[in-house]
Scaffold this motif. Structure first.
Motif, mmCIF file in Angstrom:
data_model
loop_
_atom_site.group_PDB
_atom_site.id
_atom_site.type_symbol
_atom_site.label_atom_id
_atom_site.label_comp_id
_atom_site.label_asym_id
_atom_site.label_seq_id
_atom_site.Cartn_x
_atom_site.Cartn_y
_atom_site.Cartn_z
ATOM 1 N N THR A 54 16.229 19.459 -9.276
ATOM 2 C CA THR A 54 17.043 20.476 -8.836
ATOM 3 C C THR A 54 18.223 20.458 -7.515
ATOM 4 O O THR A 54 18.992 21.354 -7.150
ATOM 5 C CB THR A 54 15.417 21.859 -8.109
ATOM 6 N N ALA A 55 17.736 19.523 -6.568
ATOM 7 C CA ALA A 55 18.543 18.951 -5.234
ATOM 8 C C ALA A 55 19.957 18.728 -6.070
ATOM 9 O O ALA A 55 20.654 18.735 -5.394
ATOM 10 C CB ALA A 55 17.739 17.392 -5.010
ATOM 11 N N ALA A 56 19.983 17.982 -7.354
ATOM 12 C CA ALA A 56 21.173 17.332 -7.520
ATOM 13 C C ALA A 56 21.920 18.250 -8.433
ATOM 14 O O ALA A 56 23.394 18.679 -8.153
ATOM 15 C CB ALA A 56 21.141 16.320 -8.349
ATOM 16 N N ALA A 57 21.675 19.982 -8.464
ATOM 17 C CA ALA A 57 22.364 20.538 -9.568
ATOM 18 C C ALA A 57 23.718 21.510 -8.303
ATOM 19 O O ALA A 57 22.845 21.924 -7.279
ATOM 20 C CB ALA A 57 21.018 21.644 -9.739
ATOM 21 N N GLU A 58 24.766 21.709 -8.445
ATOM 22 C CA GLU A 58 25.071 21.730 -7.778
ATOM 23 C C GLU A 58 26.731 23.425 -8.785
ATOM 24 O O GLU A 58 26.652 23.239 -10.050
ATOM 25 C CB GLU A 58 26.155 20.997 -6.965
ATOM 26 N N GLU A 59 25.783 24.278 -7.869
ATOM 27 C CA GLU A 59 26.533 25.319 -8.796
ATOM 28 C C GLU A 59 28.318 25.131 -8.997
ATOM 29 O O GLU A 59 29.083 25.133 -8.015
ATOM 30 C CB GLU A 59 26.806 27.193 -8.147
ATOM 31 N N MET A 60 28.558 25.841 -10.154
ATOM 32 C CA MET A 60 30.404 25.548 -10.391
ATOM 33 C C MET A 60 31.100 26.367 -9.513
ATOM 34 O O MET A 60 30.671 27.537 -9.387
ATOM 35 C CB MET A 60 30.464 25.556 -12.131
ATOM 36 N N ASP A 61 32.398 26.446 -9.127
ATOM 37 C CA ASP A 61 33.644 27.489 -8.356
ATOM 38 C C ASP A 61 33.330 28.121 -9.288
ATOM 39 O O ASP A 61 33.898 28.056 -10.671
ATOM 40 C CB ASP A 61 34.454 26.387 -7.852
ATOM 41 N N PRO A 62 33.407 29.471 -9.439
ATOM 42 C CA PRO A 62 33.481 30.747 -10.285
ATOM 43 C C PRO A 62 35.210 30.425 -11.029
ATOM 44 O O PRO A 62 35.502 30.570 -12.685
ATOM 45 C CB PRO A 62 33.397 31.746 -10.182
ATOM 46 N N ARG A 63 35.964 29.723 -9.912
ATOM 47 C CA ARG A 63 37.600 29.989 -10.689
ATOM 48 C C ARG A 63 37.221 28.248 -11.505
ATOM 49 O O ARG A 63 38.601 28.660 -12.413
ATOM 50 C CB ARG A 63 38.442 29.028 -8.893
ATOM 51 N N ARG B 36 27.330 20.318 -13.604
ATOM 52 C CA ARG B 36 27.034 19.231 -13.434
ATOM 53 C C ARG B 36 26.630 18.175 -13.279
ATOM 54 O O ARG B 36 26.384 17.478 -12.572
ATOM 55 C CB ARG B 36 25.452 20.531 -13.598
ATOM 56 N N VAL B 37 26.492 17.675 -14.832
ATOM 57 C CA VAL B 37 26.885 16.085 -14.796
ATOM 58 C C VAL B 37 28.180 15.293 -13.935
ATOM 59 O O VAL B 37 27.815 14.746 -13.394
ATOM 60 C CB VAL B 37 26.627 15.861 -16.112
ATOM 61 N N ALA B 38 29.192 16.232 -14.321
ATOM 62 C CA ALA B 38 30.555 15.409 -13.990
ATOM 63 C C ALA B 38 30.360 15.231 -12.512
ATOM 64 O O ALA B 38 30.951 14.178 -11.415
ATOM 65 C CB ALA B 38 31.492 16.131 -14.638
ATOM 66 N N ARG B 39 29.480 16.114 -11.637
ATOM 67 C CA ARG B 39 29.833 15.775 -10.325
ATOM 68 C C ARG B 39 29.136 14.945 -9.821
ATOM 69 O O ARG B 39 29.337 14.699 -8.406
ATOM 70 C CB ARG B 39 29.028 16.923 -10.168
ATOM 71 N N HIS B 40 27.897 14.673 -10.309
ATOM 72 C CA HIS B 40 27.493 13.473 -9.603
ATOM 73 C C HIS B 40 28.005 12.384 -10.395
ATOM 74 O O HIS B 40 27.672 10.971 -10.063
ATOM 75 C CB HIS B 40 26.007 13.525 -9.901
ATOM 76 N N ARG B 78 30.815 12.803 -23.508
ATOM 77 C CA ARG B 78 31.205 11.663 -24.256
ATOM 78 C C ARG B 78 33.010 11.401 -24.113
ATOM 79 O O ARG B 78 33.194 10.884 -23.603
ATOM 80 C CB ARG B 78 30.851 11.927 -25.851
ATOM 81 N N ILE B 79 33.493 12.941 -24.020
ATOM 82 C CA ILE B 79 34.921 12.966 -23.654
ATOM 83 C C ILE B 79 34.617 12.660 -22.554
ATOM 84 O O ILE B 79 35.753 12.007 -22.069
ATOM 85 C CB ILE B 79 35.929 14.142 -24.307
ATOM 86 N N LEU B 80 34.344 13.836 -21.256
ATOM 87 C CA LEU B 80 34.128 13.491 -20.528
ATOM 88 C C LEU B 80 33.871 11.644 -19.510
ATOM 89 O O LEU B 80 34.764 11.246 -19.174
ATOM 90 C CB LEU B 80 33.046 14.421 -19.852
ATOM 91 N N THR B 81 33.096 11.046 -20.095
ATOM 92 C CA THR B 81 32.607 9.913 -19.634
ATOM 93 C C THR B 81 34.076 8.727 -20.280
ATOM 94 O O THR B 81 34.404 8.009 -19.957
ATOM 95 C CB THR B 81 31.427 9.238 -20.265
ATOM 96 N N ASN B 82 34.504 9.511 -21.404
ATOM 97 C CA ASN B 82 35.652 8.125 -21.299
ATOM 98 C C ASN B 82 36.873 8.388 -20.552
ATOM 99 O O ASN B 82 37.767 7.126 -20.622
ATOM 100 C CB ASN B 82 35.674 8.558 -23.257
ATOM 101 N N ASP B 153 18.028 12.687 -16.391
ATOM 102 C CA ASP B 153 17.097 12.976 -14.765
ATOM 103 C C ASP B 153 18.133 13.987 -14.630
ATOM 104 O O ASP B 153 17.051 15.002 -13.907
ATOM 105 C CB ASP B 153 16.582 11.743 -13.905
ATOM 106 N N ILE B 154 19.208 14.095 -15.344
ATOM 107 C CA ILE B 154 20.009 15.473 -14.221
ATOM 108 C C ILE B 154 20.427 16.519 -15.507
ATOM 109 O O ILE B 154 20.484 17.150 -15.121
ATOM 110 C CB ILE B 154 20.968 15.589 -13.232
ATOM 111 N N GLY B 155 21.047 15.751 -16.397
ATOM 112 C CA GLY B 155 21.602 16.616 -17.523
ATOM 113 C C GLY B 155 20.796 16.053 -18.902
ATOM 114 O O GLY B 155 21.014 17.157 -19.702
#
Lengths: 76, 195
Positions: A54-63, B36-40, B78-82, B153-155
């Motif tokens: 939950t701490a790592a879940a960051e919302e995506m910018d709607p844009r 959410r996955v890409a962010r980390h 898979r596309i994203l990590t590549n 753990d996140i995705g």
């Protein structure tokens, strides 16, 4: 002889993942039933995993969502 | 043998357009989870946004390569990590640096030691950690370990999906996850007990 709490620490991740064999799981449960030191740490592991998720879940910018939708192939 | 008449050709084109629209809609519905996955996986928000856009641009171009009924979320990742590896966003691995790793009880033990009277209210141990502790700790875990933690753990991907996305054996996913979580916990202990 290996310290039973050390052994229990080694089994924690596969235990929480549900990846232990039936026999290993029973062995870990038997130890946990009588060892509050390990039992507390197992409970903490479960809470920690939930917290990390939950701490790592960051919302995506709607844009960004709008930008992604704009990448669609236009209808002819 | 059937002739391809203008009529059947038009029907084929219309069917393809419908399939494509459905694919695009299903892919867009997964955008939050992909982000959410890409962010980390990358260092910051801007890079994550660029990477997600590049991923969707490629996915929309090559939608015919997706097999309907299979896991679209895993296909997108898979596309994203590549792309992430291709674009060199991923820093080169530093072979000589072995990440420090402690046992699985380390974080709890450190939090217990750091509590004011040396005892700990076990119901609320996790509350001693902040969101920043997690985000900071994740960002310093080496990529190879972080990728599997982020996916599993996140995705919420299975070991098998993570293996396919990263193109590594499932046993490697499991061992990196195991070590990665320990590295993460060590880093969280550093972060949580330093403020």
């Amino acid at each position: 002889m290996i310290d039973p709490c050390e052994k229990c620490e080694e089994m924690m991740q596969p235990f929480v993942d549900g990846a232990l064999t039936e026999e290993e799981r029973r062995e870990a449960e038997a130890h946990l039933a009588g060892c509050s030191y390990c039992a507390k740490r197992y409970r903490f592991e479960e809470e920690l995993r939930h917290f990390v998720r939950t701490a790592a879940a960051e919302e995506m910018d709607p844009r960004l969502k709008e930008k992604l939708a704009a990448l669609r192939t236009p209808l002819e | 043998m059937s002739e391809t008449t203008p009529d059947t050709n038009a029907r084929r084109v219309a069917q393809e357009a419908r399939d494509r629209v459905r694919f695009e809609e299903e892919a867009l519905a997964l955008a939050d989870q992909v982000y959410r996955v890409a962010r980390h996986l990358v260092g910051n928000r801007e890079e994550a946004e660029d990477l997600v856009q590049e991923t969707y641009a490629r996915a929309f171009r090559s939608w015919r390569q997706f097999t309907p009924g299979t896991n679209l979320r895993a296909w997108l990742l898979r596309i994203l990590t590549n792309l992430n590896i291709d674009r060199g966003r991923r820093r080169q691995r530093q072979p000589d640096v072995q990440p420090l790793e402690e046992g699985d009880y380390f974080l709890y033990n450190r939090l217990e030691e750091a509590s004011p009277d040396g005892t700990i209210d076990e119901e609320h141990v996790v509350e001693r950690l902040s969101q920043d502790d997690v985000v900071t700790a994740l960002s310093v875990v080496p990529h190879d370990f972080r990728d599997v933690i982020v996916l599993v753990d996140i995705g919420d991907f299975s070991y098998a999906d993570a293996a396919q996305i990263l193109d590594i054996p499932i046993g490697t996913v499991m061992s990196r996850l195991h070590r990665g979580r320990r590295i993460l916990k060590r880093e969280m202990a550093e972060s949580a007990t330093s403020h």
